[in-house]
Enzyme design. Structure first.
Site, short mmCIF file in Angstrom:
data_model
loop_
_atom_site.label_atom_id
_atom_site.label_comp_id
_atom_site.label_asym_id
_atom_site.label_seq_id
_atom_site.Cartn_x
_atom_site.Cartn_y
_atom_site.Cartn_z
N GLU A 161 0.84 -1.20 0.00
CA GLU A 161 0.00 0.00 0.00
C GLU A 161 0.87 1.24 0.00
O GLU A 161 1.80 1.36 0.79
CB GLU A 161 -0.94 -0.01 1.21
CG GLU A 161 -1.78 1.25 1.38
CD GLU A 161 -2.60 1.62 0.15
OE1 GLU A 161 -3.43 0.81 -0.29
OE2 GLU A 161 -2.40 2.73 -0.39
N GLY B 163 -22.60 16.35 -12.30
CA GLY B 163 -22.82 14.90 -12.25
C GLY B 163 -23.72 14.53 -11.09
O GLY B 163 -23.52 15.00 -9.96
N HIS C 279 -43.78 -5.07 13.12
CA HIS C 279 -44.54 -3.81 13.09
C HIS C 279 -44.22 -3.01 14.35
O HIS C 279 -44.16 -3.58 15.43
CB HIS C 279 -46.04 -4.11 13.05
CG HIS C 279 -46.87 -2.87 13.12
ND1 HIS C 279 -47.02 -2.02 12.04
CD2 HIS C 279 -47.58 -2.32 14.14
CE1 HIS C 279 -47.80 -1.01 12.41
NE2 HIS C 279 -48.14 -1.17 13.67
C1 FAD Z 1 -16.74 9.89 -2.47
C2 FAD Z 1 -16.96 8.42 -2.64
C3 FAD Z 1 -17.97 7.78 -1.96
C4 FAD Z 1 -18.16 6.42 -2.10
N1 FAD Z 1 -19.16 5.81 -1.42
C5 FAD Z 1 -19.37 4.50 -1.58
C6 FAD Z 1 -20.38 3.84 -0.85
O1 FAD Z 1 -21.08 4.46 -0.06
N2 FAD Z 1 -20.54 2.50 -1.03
C7 FAD Z 1 -19.78 1.80 -1.91
O2 FAD Z 1 -19.97 0.59 -2.05
N3 FAD Z 1 -18.80 2.39 -2.62
C8 FAD Z 1 -18.58 3.71 -2.47
N4 FAD Z 1 -17.56 4.32 -3.16
C9 FAD Z 1 -16.75 3.48 -4.07
C10 FAD Z 1 -15.70 2.70 -3.30
O3 FAD Z 1 -14.94 3.57 -2.51
C11 FAD Z 1 -14.83 1.93 -4.27
O4 FAD Z 1 -15.62 1.14 -5.11
C12 FAD Z 1 -13.86 1.03 -3.53
O5 FAD Z 1 -13.01 1.75 -2.67
C13 FAD Z 1 -13.00 0.24 -4.52
O6 FAD Z 1 -12.16 -0.60 -3.81
P1 FAD Z 1 -10.77 -1.10 -4.44
O7 FAD Z 1 -10.20 -2.00 -3.40
O8 FAD Z 1 -10.98 -1.61 -5.79
O9 FAD Z 1 -9.87 0.21 -4.59
P2 FAD Z 1 -9.51 1.43 -3.65
O10 FAD Z 1 -10.40 1.56 -2.50
O11 FAD Z 1 -9.38 2.59 -4.58
O12 FAD Z 1 -8.07 1.05 -3.08
C14 FAD Z 1 -6.95 0.95 -3.89
C15 FAD Z 1 -5.72 1.11 -3.03
O13 FAD Z 1 -4.57 0.78 -3.79
C16 FAD Z 1 -3.55 1.68 -3.47
N5 FAD Z 1 -2.62 1.70 -4.61
C17 FAD Z 1 -2.88 2.08 -5.87
N6 FAD Z 1 -1.80 1.89 -6.64
C18 FAD Z 1 -0.86 1.36 -5.85
C19 FAD Z 1 0.47 0.93 -6.07
N7 FAD Z 1 1.02 0.95 -7.29
N8 FAD Z 1 1.17 0.46 -5.02
C20 FAD Z 1 0.63 0.40 -3.78
N9 FAD Z 1 -0.63 0.79 -3.53
C21 FAD Z 1 -1.36 1.24 -4.55
C22 FAD Z 1 -4.26 3.00 -3.27
O14 FAD Z 1 -3.47 3.89 -2.49
C23 FAD Z 1 -5.51 2.54 -2.54
O15 FAD Z 1 -5.30 2.53 -1.15
C24 FAD Z 1 -17.34 5.68 -3.00
C25 FAD Z 1 -16.31 6.31 -3.69
C26 FAD Z 1 -16.11 7.67 -3.51
C27 FAD Z 1 -15.01 8.32 -4.26
#
Ligand code: FAD
Length: 458
Positions: free
Chosen positions: A33, A174, A437
């Site tokens: 991470e 959006g 209920h």
């Molecule tokens: C404002 C907002 C609100 C949201 N609300 C919701 C919600 O209410 N419910 C819901 O289901 N989803 C919600 N989402 C979507 C949700 O956050 C994402 O779908 C989810 O976090 C995706 O998970 P992930 O593990 O794929 O990636 P991420 O959570 O994006 O995690 C990826 C991680 O990889 C790390 N990383 C990237 N590249 C590298 C690298 N080369 N080396 C080391 N580390 C790296 C990043 O630092 C990050 O920590 C929301 C998103 C946003 C932006």
């Protein structure tokens, strides 16, 4: 060189959950991470936004205390403290993941990970190898060419949840979940909000009845809604931002302190070595099969970087399935037709399965039922009568095709429909399931009853 069974690149809800499940399955696991554990969801997404929304809800209750026979004088907000609370909540959650990593004996490698051929990962100059590498690098705010983000006047979601000063006015571009959640938060806190949506309806992926009700509620709350409109350009040269908006009636210039661009996400695929390894991508996503295997053996991808809905619970489910398959467990592919989607503005929205239009388009003969919260005892008592539950069944076999809800607390109610659909429940089985209920959840049973002409309270 340290050798693992599984290395996970990225610790979002995809990555850290993958790592925990891998460890439970007896696999020696590390997670890489570059920022804080927990990814976007815990640090910049799901959790901090819900903390902000909670503050807005409490503020709203204070301002409407009289509706409940109470009087509150001097109710005020401290924007800085509201933001600080949200950051503290996020920090606490990230620490929780740190604890879970330790508890599950997962090595956390801090730094930027880059994939190497031969199932290796380079982290800032040190190489690690594994039998299986799961890529879960997630996404960031997407930038439109005509709406470049400068982080000050034109911002993305990270800045929107950490502004030092509350803006007097805001244009939100959006109306997906992120856009409307911020629009609701800022409007409730007293910012003058305009929301611009390119498509004809707000929350355009939802059932049309839900979209219409949502727009009505947003307008009632004082948010200016511009649908079938697009921001063509922004001028940030002055003290404020001037946005040129193309509407059906011609061009309009809007002025605000800040523009929030909430037009989707861009995947973090740059510089992580996909090309060096030969992993195939398409339209900014890593291509995978139903077990999340990429075209290169030993490399897998899950979460926001793969096709499918960009949601935390989807990322987690994909990660769990991916490592269960690696460990040789009996697995079934994910049913992408049965994934709940939730929006946490006021009113909340929750849905699963087909909209009425999609079900018709698919050629089903339908039984559709609807139950408004205005007829619910619990909603009346709570003062939350706006909204409804809508259910869609196949008339021939009774299959539960879709469920769409709008109103207070519906994001906690949708799981009933998801489980019902998973278990292939028919309408009559829902009808014969006794609901407590008074609860908002009775509206699901009543909506089903409405579909079968047996509704009691309408
Ligand atoms: C404002 C907002 C609100 C949201 N609300 C919701 C919600 O209410 N419910 C819901 O289901 N989803 C919600 N989402 C979507 C949700 O956050 C994402 O779908 C989810 O976090 C995706 O998970 P992930 O593990 O794929 O990636 P991420 O959570 O994006 O995690 C990826 C991680 O990889 C790390 N990383 C990237 N590249 C590298 C690298 N080369 N080396 C080391 N580390 C790296 C990043 O630092 C990050 O920590 C929301 C998103 C946003 C932006």
């Amino acid at each position: 060189m340290s050798k693992y069974d599984v290395i996970v690149l990225g610790s979002g809800p995809g990555g850290y959950v993958t790592a925990i499940r891998a460890s439970q399955l007896g696999l020696k696991t590390a997670v890489v991470e570059k920022e804080n554990l927990g990814g976007v969801c815990l640090n910049w997404g799901c959790i901090p936004t819900k903390a902000l929304l909670k503050s807005a809800q409490v503020f709203d209750y204070l301002n409407h205390a009289e509706d409940y026979g109470l009087s509150v004088t001097g109710a005020d907000k401290d924007f800085t403290k509201v933001v600080k609370r949200s950051r503290n909540v996020a920090e606490g959650m990230s620490k929780g993941v740190q604890f879970l990593m330790k508890k599950n004996k997962i090595d956390v490698i801090n730094g930027f990970g880059k994939l190497k051929p031969g199932k290796k990962v380079d982290v800032d100059g040190t190489e690690y190898s594994a039998d299986h590498i799961v890529i879960a690098t997630g996404a960031r705010s997407r930038e439109l060419p005509n709406l470049p983000q400068d982080g000050k006047k034109v911002i993305g979601y990270r800045e929107a949840m950490t502004l030092e000063k509350q803006p007097k006015s805001m244009i939100v571009v959006g109306s997906g979940a992120i856009g409307v959640e911020f629009a609701h938060f800022y409007n409730t806190m007293g910012t003058e909000v305009t929301i611009v949506e390119y498509l004809p309806n707000l929350v355009p992926v939802e059932d049309i009845d839900v979209s219409k009700q949502f727009e009505k509620s947003f307008k009632k709350a004082g948010i200016k809604v511009m649908t079938s409109s697009s921001v063509e350009s922004v001028d940030t040269s002055g003290d404020t931002v001037k946005a040129t908006v193309k509407t059906k009636k011609g061009e309009e210039i809007l002025e605000a302190d800040v523009v929030l661009s909430a037009v989707g996400i861009a995947t973090n695929l740059e510089g992580i070595g996909l090309e060096d390894v030969g992993i195939v991508t398409d339209k900014g996503k890593v291509m995978v099969n139903e077990w999340y295997q990429t075209n290169m053996p030993g490399y897998y991808a899950i979460g926001d970087i793969t096709p499918g809905p960009a949601l935390a619970h989807v990322a987690s489910a994909e990660g769990i399935l991916c490592v269960e398959k690696i460990a040789g467990e009996h697995c079934e592919p994910i049913d992408y037709g049965n994934i709940p989607g939730c929006t946490y503005a006021t009113p909340e929205i929750a849905s699963v399965g087909m909209t009425e239009a999609q079900a018709k388009e698919a050629g089903y003969e339908l039984k559709v039922g609807k139950f408004p919260f205005s007829a619910s005892g619990k909603a009346s008592a709570a003062g939350t009568k706006d909204g409804f539950v809508k259910v869609i069944f196949d008339a021939k076999y009774g299959e539960w095709l879709g469920c769409h809800m709008i109103g207070a607390g519906v994001t906690d109610m949708i799981a009933e429909a998801v489980l019902g659909r998973k278990l292939e429940t028919t309408g009559h089985e829902v009808l014969k399931t006794i609901h407590p209920h008074p609860t908002m959840s009775e509206a699901v049973m009543e909506a089903v009853a409405d579909a079968y002409d047996e509704v009691i309270h309408l």
